[in-house]
Design a protein around this motif. Structure first.
Motif, PDB file in Angstrom:
ATOM      1  N   VAL A  96       2.882  36.477  -5.359  1.00 46.41           N
ATOM      2  CA  VAL A  96       3.590  37.499  -6.138  1.00 46.41           C
ATOM      3  C   VAL A  96       3.470  38.831  -5.414  1.00 46.41           C
ATOM      4  N   ALA A  97       4.575  39.534  -5.301  1.00 53.68           N
ATOM      5  CA  ALA A  97       4.578  40.831  -4.637  1.00 53.68           C
ATOM      6  C   ALA A  97       3.606  41.782  -5.322  1.00 53.68           C
ATOM      7  N   GLY A  98       2.883  42.532  -4.522  1.00 53.51           N
ATOM      8  CA  GLY A  98       1.942  43.506  -5.048  1.00 53.51           C
ATOM      9  C   GLY A  98       0.553  42.961  -5.306  1.00 53.51           C
ATOM     10  N   GLN A  99       0.366  41.657  -5.151  1.00 48.88           N
ATOM     11  CA  GLN A  99      -0.925  41.039  -5.415  1.00 48.88           C
ATOM     12  C   GLN A  99      -1.713  40.832  -4.111  1.00 48.88           C
ATOM     13  N   THR A 100      -3.005  40.712  -4.253  1.00 51.18           N
ATOM     14  CA  THR A 100      -3.879  40.401  -3.129  1.00 51.18           C
ATOM     15  C   THR A 100      -4.488  39.027  -3.359  1.00 51.18           C
ATOM     16  N   TYR A 101      -4.487  38.227  -2.325  1.00 56.31           N
ATOM     17  CA  TYR A 101      -5.019  36.869  -2.414  1.00 56.31           C
ATOM     18  C   TYR A 101      -6.084  36.660  -1.347  1.00 56.31           C
ATOM     19  N   TYR A 102      -6.947  35.689  -1.620  1.00 52.66           N
ATOM     20  CA  TYR A 102      -8.048  35.369  -0.718  1.00 52.66           C
ATOM     21  C   TYR A 102      -8.006  33.871  -0.434  1.00 52.66           C
ATOM     22  N   TYR A 103      -8.106  33.542   0.832  1.00 51.79           N
ATOM     23  CA  TYR A 103      -7.938  32.156   1.260  1.00 51.79           C
ATOM     24  C   TYR A 103      -9.152  31.650   2.028  1.00 51.79           C
ATOM     25  N   VAL A 104      -9.470  30.395   1.806  1.00 49.68           N
ATOM     26  CA  VAL A 104     -10.444  29.686   2.629  1.00 49.68           C
ATOM     27  C   VAL A 104      -9.876  28.306   2.925  1.00 49.68           C
ATOM     28  N   THR A 105     -10.381  27.696   3.961  1.00 46.51           N
ATOM     29  CA  THR A 105     -10.001  26.330   4.281  1.00 46.51           C
ATOM     30  C   THR A 105     -11.247  25.457   4.370  1.00 46.51           C
ATOM     31  N   THR A 106     -11.033  24.170   4.287  1.00 48.95           N
ATOM     32  CA  THR A 106     -12.086  23.198   4.553  1.00 48.95           C
ATOM     33  C   THR A 106     -11.530  22.150   5.500  1.00 48.95           C
ATOM     34  N   ALA A 107     -12.401  21.551   6.269  1.00 48.65           N
ATOM     35  CA  ALA A 107     -12.033  20.442   7.141  1.00 48.65           C
ATOM     36  C   ALA A 107     -12.440  19.132   6.465  1.00 48.65           C
ATOM     37  N   VAL A 108     -11.613  18.123   6.633  1.00 41.83           N
ATOM     38  CA  VAL A 108     -11.850  16.823   5.996  1.00 41.83           C
ATOM     39  C   VAL A 108     -11.861  15.746   7.079  1.00 41.83           C
ATOM     40  N   ASP A 109     -12.875  14.876   7.029  1.00 41.12           N
ATOM     41  CA  ASP A 109     -12.956  13.828   8.047  1.00 41.12           C
ATOM     42  C   ASP A 109     -12.329  12.526   7.550  1.00 41.12           C
ATOM     43  N   GLY A 110     -12.385  11.520   8.396  1.00 40.24           N
ATOM     44  CA  GLY A 110     -11.737  10.253   8.076  1.00 40.24           C
ATOM     45  C   GLY A 110     -12.331   9.516   6.897  1.00 40.24           C
ATOM     46  N   ASN A 111     -13.531   9.907   6.467  1.00 40.76           N
ATOM     47  CA  ASN A 111     -14.152   9.322   5.282  1.00 40.76           C
ATOM     48  C   ASN A 111     -13.948  10.183   4.043  1.00 40.76           C
ATOM     49  N   SER A 112     -13.054  11.143   4.139  1.00 38.15           N
ATOM     50  CA  SER A 112     -12.728  12.076   3.047  1.00 38.15           C
ATOM     51  C   SER A 112     -13.891  13.004   2.699  1.00 38.15           C
ATOM     52  N   VAL A 113     -14.797  13.193   3.640  1.00 36.13           N
ATOM     53  CA  VAL A 113     -15.889  14.144   3.449  1.00 36.13           C
ATOM     54  C   VAL A 113     -15.376  15.528   3.827  1.00 36.13           C
ATOM     55  N   GLU A 114     -15.550  16.457   2.894  1.00 31.02           N
ATOM     56  CA  GLU A 114     -15.005  17.804   3.059  1.00 31.02           C
ATOM     57  C   GLU A 114     -16.120  18.770   3.459  1.00 31.02           C
ATOM     58  N   SER A 115     -15.812  19.630   4.397  1.00 30.93           N
ATOM     59  CA  SER A 115     -16.786  20.628   4.846  1.00 30.93           C
ATOM     60  C   SER A 115     -16.921  21.729   3.800  1.00 30.93           C
ATOM     61  N   GLY A 116     -17.837  22.629   4.058  1.00 32.95           N
ATOM     62  CA  GLY A 116     -17.916  23.846   3.271  1.00 32.95           C
ATOM     63  C   GLY A 116     -16.742  24.752   3.585  1.00 32.95           C
ATOM     64  N   HIS A 117     -16.632  25.807   2.798  1.00 33.03           N
ATOM     65  CA  HIS A 117     -15.529  26.753   2.989  1.00 33.03           C
ATOM     66  C   HIS A 117     -15.651  27.502   4.310  1.00 33.03           C
ATOM     67  N   SER A 118     -14.518  27.807   4.880  1.00 30.79           N
ATOM     68  CA  SER A 118     -14.443  28.698   6.031  1.00 30.79           C
ATOM     69  C   SER A 118     -14.747  30.132   5.598  1.00 30.79           C
ATOM     70  N   ASN A 119     -14.751  31.016   6.545  1.00 31.52           N
ATOM     71  CA  ASN A 119     -14.746  32.430   6.205  1.00 31.52           C
ATOM     72  C   ASN A 119     -13.479  32.746   5.424  1.00 31.52           C
ATOM     73  N   GLU A 120     -13.558  33.757   4.610  1.00 26.29           N
ATOM     74  CA  GLU A 120     -12.446  34.135   3.742  1.00 26.29           C
ATOM     75  C   GLU A 120     -11.469  35.048   4.478  1.00 26.29           C
ATOM     76  N   ALA A 121     -10.180  34.802   4.244  1.00 22.97           N
ATOM     77  CA  ALA A 121      -9.122  35.666   4.763  1.00 22.97           C
ATOM     78  C   ALA A 121      -8.401  36.319   3.592  1.00 22.97           C
ATOM     79  N   GLN A 122      -8.072  37.578   3.740  1.00 25.62           N
ATOM     80  CA  GLN A 122      -7.381  38.336   2.689  1.00 25.62           C
ATOM     81  C   GLN A 122      -5.918  38.508   3.068  1.00 25.62           C
ATOM     82  N   ALA A 123      -5.043  38.390   2.076  1.00 27.74           N
ATOM     83  CA  ALA A 123      -3.613  38.638   2.291  1.00 27.74           C
ATOM     84  C   ALA A 123      -3.121  39.574   1.192  1.00 27.74           C
ATOM     85  N   VAL A 124      -2.574  40.707   1.593  1.00 26.56           N
ATOM     86  CA  VAL A 124      -1.991  41.663   0.645  1.00 26.56           C
ATOM     87  C   VAL A 124      -0.476  41.475   0.715  1.00 26.56           C
ATOM     88  N   ILE A 125       0.111  41.105  -0.423  1.00 28.08           N
ATOM     89  CA  ILE A 125       1.550  40.824  -0.452  1.00 28.08           C
ATOM     90  C   ILE A 125       2.294  42.134  -0.744  1.00 28.08           C
TER      91      ILE A 125
END
Length: 76
Positions: free
Chosen positions: A44-73
């Motif tokens: 939404v225009a005017g909002q700020t969002y924060y994003y993280v990613t995780t990596a997933v392996d072939g056994n569906s094991v998910e890593s911890g969160h990445s560093n956070e990235a900010q996006a100002v729309i």
């Protein structure tokens, strides 16, 4: 976009978005993202969002969160 995991076991990534720094975050991709790019079309225009990613392996094991990235729309 984000840097790829150095692990050779990774098969894809999940992307999470939050409305405040530090979370909580909600997963926004519907299937694993095999690339290191994701376009979020639900912002939404005017909002700020924060994003993280995780990596997933072939056994569906998910890593911890990445560093956070900010996006100002910008407001049109």
């Amino acid at each position: 976009s984000w840097n790829a995991s150095s692990s050779q076991d990774v098969v894809g990534y999940n992307v999470y978005r939050g409305g405040v720094s530090g979370g909580p975050y909600s997963k926004i991709n519907t299937s694993l993202d095999a690339s290191t790019n994701y376009a979020d079309n639900q912002v939404v225009a005017g909002q700020t969002y924060y994003y993280v990613t995780t990596a997933v392996d072939g056994n569906s094991v998910e890593s911890g969160h990445s560093n956070e990235a900010q996006a100002v729309i910008p407001t049109p």
